[in-house]
Design an enzyme around this catalytic site. Structure first.
Site, short mmCIF file in Angstrom:
data_model
loop_
_atom_site.label_atom_id
_atom_site.label_comp_id
_atom_site.label_asym_id
_atom_site.label_seq_id
_atom_site.Cartn_x
_atom_site.Cartn_y
_atom_site.Cartn_z
N CYS A 290 0.70 -1.23 -0.09
CA CYS A 290 -0.11 -0.09 0.11
C CYS A 290 0.86 1.25 -0.12
O CYS A 290 0.70 2.20 -0.93
CB CYS A 290 -0.89 -0.04 1.18
N HIS A 338 -2.78 1.30 6.88
CA HIS A 338 -3.00 1.31 5.33
C HIS A 338 -2.98 2.64 4.88
O HIS A 338 -3.63 3.76 5.59
CB HIS A 338 -4.26 0.41 5.37
N HIS A 350 -5.80 1.69 -4.23
CA HIS A 350 -5.06 1.49 -3.07
C HIS A 350 -4.77 -0.14 -3.49
O HIS A 350 -5.28 -0.79 -4.27
CB HIS A 350 -5.61 1.42 -1.65
#
Length: 375
Positions: A290, A338, A350
């Site tokens: 990510c 994240h 993402h």
């Protein structure tokens, strides 16, 4: 006589087993107790997990792996810094050693010249001359030669001390590097263990339940690529179920326009990465995790971001959810583990997790933790 008859009719006492008989009885008793305990344990064993419990546990394991991935990324960055520092110090020690050898060679040449001149003390050689002009010339030379020799010796001493200091610093940095490498190994083990456990749990589901889980999470039938095998961090098993056109939400696969040209470049890069696999520790170009994706997207726009989620959140100006604009970094979970790249209309691009390709998703599918506008 009466007493004797009374004693004769008294019942004999029961004798317990003795010797081998006693040991056999004890063994039988223990075996019976063990059987009873096993039966009780079986009766009290935890019931098998339901499909929903398995899915929840798999989700938690993937989350644990992602947290460990960001810690791994940070540790790898520190290890790389320590390795560069060690290399630089070793290079400096080698350079200084070369200069030291040159100084020693110069001093040796001076000593050899004195020996060849007869080994006499320069002051005594000076006294032997009878020519006044030559005497003055030699006096000046001897004085300068003495200063040069003394300066050379002093310089050599300083060089030796300097080299020892550099070598000590190199040893200290080597110890730091060893600590970083141990930390890396610990995080790597945590990641691989969590992913292995997740795969094992998924295989306890029926084929229909597993297909449903994969469809809900966009994993496309794979439990997760392996992590980096080299310094680039881009190797791993590619998720062949995804394609470059995958968006995951039915959103248009064309980047939206934005007045900020750099943000537009970052968003365009993220659109170009759609369908590429998530690989933990990867920074491209064939796979990303990510934070690796957001770092690469902004690098394409000429902006250098730090490597991890918990450092990227401080790489610009914080903005509220209501102020989001394309190109902003959006962060999730309390531990800031994240990150995605906001593209507008409540959506982001993402790299979700192992097995799920890079895709477009609504930002409300995870607990929102904050947002940053890259400066």
């Amino acid at each position: 006589m009466a007493a004797h008859r009374k004693a004769a009719h008294r019942k004999p006492k029961q004798r317990l087993f003795a010797g081998s008989a006693a040991r056999s009885a004890a063994a039988l008793a223990l075996a019976g107790a063990a059987t009873a305990t096993a039966a009780t344990g079986s009766a009290e064993a935890e019931p098998p997990l339901t499909a929903s419990q398995v899915r929840a546990k798999v989700d938690r394991l993937y989350r644990d792996a992602e947290v460990a991935t960001e810690q791994y990324n940070g540790a790898r960055e520190k290890a790389a810094d320590a390795a560069r520092s060690v290399d630089a110090l070793r290079d400096e020690a080698a350079r200084r050693t070369g200069l030291l050898n040159e100084s020693r060679h110069a001093l040796g040449s001076l000593a050899t010249a004195q020996y060849r001149s007869g080994g006499l003390d320069p002051a005594l050689q000076l006294l032997l001359t009878s020519d006044p002009d030559e005497y003055l010339e030699r006096a000046s030379y001897v004085e300068k030669a003495g200063e040069i020799q003394a300066g050379t010796i002093s310089g050599i001493r300083r060089q030796v001390i300097g080299i020892e200091q550099v070598r000590t610093r190199a040893e200290d940095e080597s110890a730091v590097l060893a600590t970083r490498e141990t930390e890396l190994a610990r995080h790597r083990k945590k990641i691989t263990t969590s992913l292995s456990d997740a795969r094992r749990l998924l295989h306890t589901l029926t084929a229909a339940e597993r297909a449903r889980y994969e469809a809900e999470n966009g994993t496309g039938g794979t439990a997760g690529p392996s992590g980096p095998s080299g310094p680039s961090g881009t190797s791993g098993t590619r998720d062949t179920s995804g394609t470059r056109a995958t968006t995951g939400t039915g959103a248009p696969s064309v980047a939206p326009t934005t007045p900020d040209s750099r943000a537009a470049e970052a968003v365009a890069f993220a659109y170009g990465a759609l369908g590429k696999p998530y690989v933990w520790g990867a920074t491209g170009p064939s796979a990303y995790d990510c934070s690796g994706l957001t770092q690469a997207a902004w690098r394409a726009a000429g902006v250098s971001l730090p490597r991890t989620t918990y450092t990227q959140i401080n790489a610009g100006q914080r903005v509220s959810r209501s102020q989001l604009a394309p190109g902003d970094l959006v962060f999730f979970y309390s531990g800031i583990s994240h990150v995605g790249l906001y593209i507008g209309d409540g959506k982001m691009i993402h790299a979700p997790r192992p097995g799920a390709p890079i895709r477009i998703a609504p930002i409300d599918e995870m607990p929102f933790a904050g947002a940053t506008r890259v400066a």
